[in-house]
Design a protein around this motif. Structure first.
Motif, short mmCIF file in Angstrom:
data_model
loop_
_atom_site.label_atom_id
_atom_site.label_comp_id
_atom_site.label_asym_id
_atom_site.label_seq_id
_atom_site.Cartn_x
_atom_site.Cartn_y
_atom_site.Cartn_z
N PHE A 234 0.87 -1.17 -0.27
CA PHE A 234 -0.28 -0.09 -0.34
C PHE A 234 1.34 1.65 -0.04
O PHE A 234 0.53 1.85 -0.75
N GLY A 235 1.63 1.21 0.87
CA GLY A 235 2.81 2.52 0.98
C GLY A 235 3.86 2.62 -0.75
O GLY A 235 3.27 3.83 -1.27
N ALA A 236 3.75 1.33 -0.89
CA ALA A 236 4.45 1.61 -2.20
C ALA A 236 3.53 2.25 -3.62
O ALA A 236 3.99 2.87 -4.48
N PHE A 237 2.72 1.62 -3.74
CA PHE A 237 1.57 2.79 -4.66
C PHE A 237 1.03 3.36 -4.01
O PHE A 237 1.14 4.39 -5.26
N LEU A 238 1.21 4.31 -2.96
CA LEU A 238 1.06 5.28 -2.81
C LEU A 238 2.25 6.93 -3.30
O LEU A 238 1.92 7.32 -3.69
N LEU A 239 3.68 6.21 -2.86
CA LEU A 239 4.33 6.47 -3.65
C LEU A 239 4.51 6.64 -5.01
O LEU A 239 5.26 7.16 -5.45
N ILE A 240 3.92 5.25 -5.53
CA ILE A 240 4.13 5.86 -6.81
C ILE A 240 2.87 6.89 -7.56
O ILE A 240 3.10 7.45 -8.74
N ALA A 241 2.70 6.67 -7.14
CA ALA A 241 0.62 6.85 -7.18
C ALA A 241 0.73 9.07 -7.05
O ALA A 241 0.14 9.71 -6.95
N VAL B 296 -0.83 10.69 -12.87
CA VAL B 296 -2.55 10.90 -13.25
C VAL B 296 -3.49 10.39 -12.15
O VAL B 296 -4.45 9.98 -12.44
N VAL B 297 -3.50 8.78 -11.98
CA VAL B 297 -3.91 8.13 -10.62
C VAL B 297 -5.06 8.66 -9.53
O VAL B 297 -5.07 7.97 -8.83
N ALA B 298 -4.11 9.89 -9.19
CA ALA B 298 -4.21 10.67 -7.73
C ALA B 298 -5.09 10.90 -7.35
O ALA B 298 -5.63 10.36 -6.64
#
Length: 49
Positions: A29-36, A40-42
């Protein structure tokens, strides 16, 4: 990387292997938040919360 080794040793020594799925989910979940963060997904992530 040493943090992961320490967590693994702690879980193995203390017989707390049930913690590993929770730690894995939090890391993903943390990696997903850092990547996004700057993509545009933010805006779509913010609607989940």
């Amino acid at each position: 990387m040493s943090i992961l080794v320490e967590l693994w040793e702690f879980a193995k020594t203390r017989k707390k292997l049930w913690l590993l799925p929770m730690i894995l989910v939090m890391m993903v979940f943390g990696a997903f938040l850092l990547i996004a963060q700057g993509s545009v997904v933010a805006p779509f992530i913010y609607t989940l919360f």
